[in-house]
Design a protein around this motif. Sequence first.
Motif, PDB file in Angstrom:
ATOM      1  N   ILE A 496       0.872  -1.180   0.000  1.00 30.66           N
ATOM      2  CA  ILE A 496       0.000   0.000   0.000  1.00 30.66           C
ATOM      3  C   ILE A 496       0.904   1.222   0.000  1.00 30.66           C
ATOM      4  N   HIS A 497       0.757   2.030  -0.999  1.00 33.85           N
ATOM      5  CA  HIS A 497       1.528   3.282  -1.058  1.00 33.85           C
ATOM      6  C   HIS A 497       0.565   4.404  -1.443  1.00 33.85           C
ATOM      7  N   THR A 498       0.517   5.442  -0.625  1.00 37.53           N
ATOM      8  CA  THR A 498      -0.434   6.526  -0.875  1.00 37.53           C
ATOM      9  C   THR A 498       0.047   7.809  -0.253  1.00 37.53           C
ATOM     10  N   THR A 532      -8.483   2.802   8.262  1.00 34.31           N
ATOM     11  CA  THR A 532      -7.233   2.133   8.629  1.00 34.31           C
ATOM     12  C   THR A 532      -7.411   0.655   8.967  1.00 34.31           C
ATOM     13  N   PRO A 533      -8.436   0.247   9.713  1.00 36.11           N
ATOM     14  CA  PRO A 533      -8.600  -1.200   9.951  1.00 36.11           C
ATOM     15  C   PRO A 533      -8.749  -2.000   8.660  1.00 36.11           C
ATOM     16  N   ASN A 534      -9.388  -1.405   7.646  1.00 33.72           N
ATOM     17  CA  ASN A 534      -9.502  -2.083   6.356  1.00 33.72           C
ATOM     18  C   ASN A 534      -8.139  -2.221   5.687  1.00 33.72           C
ATOM     19  N   LEU A 535      -7.313  -1.185   5.776  1.00 32.14           N
ATOM     20  CA  LEU A 535      -5.980  -1.256   5.168  1.00 32.14           C
ATOM     21  C   LEU A 535      -5.157  -2.359   5.813  1.00 32.14           C
ATOM     22  N   LEU A 536      -5.236  -2.456   7.139  1.00 29.34           N
ATOM     23  CA  LEU A 536      -4.493  -3.508   7.836  1.00 29.34           C
ATOM     24  C   LEU A 536      -5.006  -4.882   7.444  1.00 29.34           C
ATOM     25  N   ARG A 537      -6.303  -5.005   7.303  1.00 30.62           N
ATOM     26  CA  ARG A 537      -6.912  -6.312   7.000  1.00 30.62           C
ATOM     27  C   ARG A 537      -6.532  -6.804   5.613  1.00 30.62           C
ATOM     28  N   ILE A 538      -6.506  -5.908   4.611  1.00 33.09           N
ATOM     29  CA  ILE A 538      -6.283  -6.362   3.236  1.00 33.09           C
ATOM     30  C   ILE A 538      -4.802  -6.488   2.895  1.00 33.09           C
ATOM     31  N   LEU A 539      -3.916  -5.912   3.700  1.00 34.14           N
ATOM     32  CA  LEU A 539      -2.485  -6.026   3.436  1.00 34.14           C
ATOM     33  C   LEU A 539      -1.982  -7.410   3.850  1.00 34.14           C
ATOM     34  N   LYS A 540      -1.127  -7.983   3.037  1.00 42.97           N
ATOM     35  CA  LYS A 540      -0.586  -9.311   3.356  1.00 42.97           C
ATOM     36  C   LYS A 540       0.342  -9.230   4.567  1.00 42.97           C
ATOM     37  N   PRO A 541       0.379 -10.269   5.378  1.00 38.93           N
ATOM     38  CA  PRO A 541       1.225 -10.266   6.579  1.00 38.93           C
ATOM     39  C   PRO A 541       2.697 -10.010   6.233  1.00 38.93           C
ATOM     40  N   GLY A 542       3.306  -9.105   6.974  1.00 37.94           N
ATOM     41  CA  GLY A 542       4.709  -8.782   6.787  1.00 37.94           C
ATOM     42  C   GLY A 542       4.973  -7.730   5.738  1.00 37.94           C
ATOM     43  N   ARG A 543       3.971  -7.357   4.960  1.00 38.90           N
ATOM     44  CA  ARG A 543       4.178  -6.407   3.882  1.00 38.90           C
ATOM     45  C   ARG A 543       4.050  -4.956   4.376  1.00 38.90           C
ATOM     46  N   VAL A 544       4.364  -4.016   3.471  1.00 38.98           N
ATOM     47  CA  VAL A 544       4.615  -2.616   3.854  1.00 38.98           C
ATOM     48  C   VAL A 544       3.468  -1.693   3.436  1.00 38.98           C
ATOM     49  N   PHE A 545       3.184  -0.764   4.325  1.00 40.47           N
ATOM     50  CA  PHE A 545       2.308   0.381   4.033  1.00 40.47           C
ATOM     51  C   PHE A 545       3.194   1.623   4.098  1.00 40.47           C
ATOM     52  N   ALA A 546       3.427   2.271   2.946  1.00 41.73           N
ATOM     53  CA  ALA A 546       4.281   3.467   2.861  1.00 41.73           C
ATOM     54  C   ALA A 546       3.386   4.687   2.681  1.00 41.73           C
ATOM     55  N   CYS A 547       3.349   5.530   3.704  1.00 41.68           N
ATOM     56  CA  CYS A 547       2.383   6.633   3.767  1.00 41.68           C
ATOM     57  C   CYS A 547       3.104   7.967   3.620  1.00 41.68           C
ATOM     58  N   HIS A 548       2.782   8.701   2.575  1.00 42.08           N
ATOM     59  CA  HIS A 548       3.383  10.016   2.320  1.00 42.08           C
ATOM     60  C   HIS A 548       2.584  11.093   3.067  1.00 42.08           C
ATOM     61  N   VAL A 549       3.291  11.881   3.900  1.00 50.58           N
ATOM     62  CA  VAL A 549       2.626  12.931   4.683  1.00 50.58           C
ATOM     63  C   VAL A 549       3.532  14.153   4.746  1.00 50.58           C
ATOM     64  N   LYS A 550       2.979  15.211   5.280  1.00 57.63           N
ATOM     65  CA  LYS A 550       3.740  16.434   5.503  1.00 57.63           C
ATOM     66  C   LYS A 550       3.105  17.160   6.675  1.00 57.63           C
ATOM     67  N   ASP A 551       3.939  17.797   7.505  1.00 61.70           N
ATOM     68  CA  ASP A 551       3.399  18.598   8.593  1.00 61.70           C
ATOM     69  C   ASP A 551       2.677  19.812   8.017  1.00 61.70           C
ATOM     70  N   ARG A 552       1.752  20.347   8.786  1.00 63.35           N
ATOM     71  CA  ARG A 552       0.911  21.431   8.297  1.00 63.35           C
ATOM     72  C   ARG A 552       1.322  22.762   8.905  1.00 63.35           C
ATOM     73  N   PHE A 627       5.347   1.415   7.578  1.00 61.98           N
ATOM     74  CA  PHE A 627       4.657   0.517   8.504  1.00 61.98           C
ATOM     75  C   PHE A 627       4.627  -0.894   7.913  1.00 61.98           C
ATOM     76  N   ARG A 628       4.578  -1.880   8.785  1.00 57.59           N
ATOM     77  CA  ARG A 628       4.374  -3.256   8.355  1.00 57.59           C
ATOM     78  C   ARG A 628       3.169  -3.830   9.064  1.00 57.59           C
ATOM     79  N   LYS A 629       2.519  -4.725   8.359  1.00 58.73           N
ATOM     80  CA  LYS A 629       1.581  -5.615   9.023  1.00 58.73           C
ATOM     81  C   LYS A 629       2.411  -6.790   9.514  1.00 58.73           C
ATOM     82  N   LEU A 630       2.356  -7.074  10.786  1.00 59.30           N
ATOM     83  CA  LEU A 630       3.231  -8.112  11.352  1.00 59.30           C
ATOM     84  C   LEU A 630       2.998  -9.449  10.649  1.00 59.30           C
ATOM     85  N   PRO A 631       4.094 -10.174  10.357  1.00 55.92           N
ATOM     86  CA  PRO A 631       3.958 -11.471   9.664  1.00 55.92           C
ATOM     87  C   PRO A 631       3.380 -12.535  10.586  1.00 55.92           C
TER      88      PRO A 631
END
Length: 834
Positions: A496-498, A532-552, A627-631
């Motif tokens: 997941i990259h967004t 967020t719970p949906n993102l965790l659920r659909i991500l495969k175990p151990g895989r990465v969620f890379a979230c692009h953000v910036k302070d406001r 972030f990772r979803k734990l394997p």
Amino acid sequence: MSTYNEFLHSKIVTAPVSGFDVPESAIHPALKPHQRDAVRWALHGGRRALFESFGLGKTVQELEFCRQVIRHEGGKALIVLPLGVRQEFTHDAVQLLDMEPPKYITSQAEADAAPDGAILMTNYERVRDGDIDPTTFTATALDEASVLRSYGSKTFQTFMGLFKGVKYKLVSTATPSPNKFKELIHYAGYLEVMDTGQALTRFFQRDSTKANNLTLYPHKEEEFWLWVSSWALFIQRPSDLGYDDTGYALPPLDVRTHVITDNYGSRADRDGQIKMTNDVAKSLQDAAAEKRDSIDRRVAVAKEIVDSDPDAHFILWHDLEAERHALKQMIPGVVDIYGSMDYDERERRVIDFAEGRTKLFATKKSLSGSGCNFQRHCHRAIFVGIDYEFNDFIQAIHRIYRFLQTEQVIIDIIYTEAEQVIWQTLQEKWRNHDYLQQKMQEIVKKYGLTGEAQMEKMARSIGVNRVEITGKNWTAVNNDCVEETARMAENSVDLIHTSIPFSNHYEYTPSYNDFGHNEDTKRFFEQMDYLTPNLLRILKPGRVFACHVKDRVLFGNATGMGMPTMEPFHAQCIQHYMKHGFAYFGMITVVTDVVRENNQTYRLGWTEQCKDGSKMGVGCPEYILLFRKLPTDRSKAYADEPVKKSKEEYTRAQWQIDAHGYWRSSGDRLLTKEEVAQMPVNRLQAAYREYSRGTVYDYKEHIEMCKKLDADGHLPATFMVMAPGSWSEDVWDDVNRMRTLNTSQSQRRKTMHVCPLQLDIVDRIINRYSNHGDLVLDPFGGLGTVALEAIKAGRRGYTIELNNDYFRDAVGYLKAEDDKLETVSLFDLMEVAE
């Protein structure tokens, strides 16, 4: 926890029509036909604005509005007004409407002590400072509401909150700023007609390179003014509503300018050098200096004008105390008022001039420029000086140039040669003002006092008609990402990259589903709690969620702190995602250009920092939160489906270099600082970055190099040309800020994305954290950047986007890539032939 649908419904603003109908016979007979219609229209809407030309009788309309509301609903009414105009309300209440004079109050205790049915008055400062609670009143009216501009947007925003929920609200002013659309939008927000974010999203293009730069979509101009006319009544004259203009015809305005010759050689610069010509007063500082130096000469011209017409009554508009003293000293018979004067005495002097007992009246626009009616005995005004404040200027003119004026109005304007640019600016704003009046006059004549049907069409939507389009290796869905990810299978996504919305910083659609449409960051994360719970659920175990953000950046006029501060949005995101079960394991910093950033936000100005270095902040980088979803098997912490690289493809040598934070530049040798300094500006940026990576960094030397470039005219003011290079793989200094799909959007004349995600970031994340053939998801897909780069890299893309226009453009890019991959080249045909 409420359902997602219930959360979305909690965003809905109250209906725009909240009033009641009043028969014509119930309106006080003293009101003229156009005034009667305006009051009945406002009572029907409940929360409305009267933007009527000067002299059309807004005071009596406000009083009648309040009286009708408390007669119908009970309770009390409050009129909030500038300090200098309460005598006008007392006069109209007693002389025209046969009412008890409204009582002026200064505290909530006085308000509570007043009987039901009372109409009370107070000033803006009392409400702003919390002395009076508007929500205890059934009806409120803001007289000369444009004065809120002088308090800054913080007070405007404060008033929205203080009056929220008051069932009957009226706003009255003659001069909403013609070229400041945000002011009109703030009025709509205050009246609870449409929230400001929705109005910005619906009607305006945002500029991703410059903060608060709004441009009205050309194709939505008519719709915008129609929307405004549904809650704001613009009237230039009674005939706009079909009535006779007898008594409301104004003679042509006679504006006379008097240019004072500059006093050459009288002013020295900061180095003590005598200046033979005065600077053009472009800045506030230059304008102030010019005003101080020319007081006696300007007042002398004012005296000549007064002496030339000894029988006339004059208003002498001034801005400085020194001007007031000079007027008193040089012109016999001048009666003045000033801010610290006893209010009763001040009011007495205003009334004396209004009723003709005083001939020469010296006052400031801030004291008498709003609400006062001087047209009965005065037809001449002198501006002893000018400034850039058009609203104050036009309001002051219309103290005498207003309906029921029987004489030719003459306005004398005195300024110096160096202030010519100020006068030109005022003239331009005056033309814009006239254009707005003309535009609204046309719309009132075309549509009349209607607009509720248009309001209903413009209501925010909830829910999306889901559209799915698929290609060879991609899926694009037009939907709310909360609802779409809820449909997706568990453990089905490899990466997941967004780039998530930065709280409520931007809105992308006029839908309640939009994450940007939230009151504040707290509410934003409440909506994110459903995703967020949906993102965790659909991500495969151990895989990465890379979230692009910036302070406001939080601006001082919005926080009340007087200086820009930062909301640590990236830290709040880390806390949020960890709360929902993601394992945080690192952060990549993407360096931004501090000079470009300042041009967008105006918070790191060189001049301001020279005045007070304690205000000095730093540039705001962007972050990729990892972030990772734990394997399933945590003994070695490998992903259930690891991201593998062959040692032939990923060598020990490359591993050692990547793992080390120090990356040297390629080439036979490192550049010297002399070679870097001699390069053209267009090559300096990359060259210095490489130079700084390969040498021991010297802060003083860095500054000296920049000073040398500045002295040679090679240090741009629009971008940072000599930013230090990064020695860490967790800090990316070479992301091309301009390499986004907005480049293609611009070329195709399509809508630009407000916050485009850079292609360099996406490419690196996909390469580092996914395998060939993996499914890469972007729940906030925008123009489809992540899905497009995924299929280019041999992966599969899945993009979800709420905005219809962005979705269509994303599908276009993805289909174009499919076509490109399927194209057979001449060399392919030659290989087949062999």
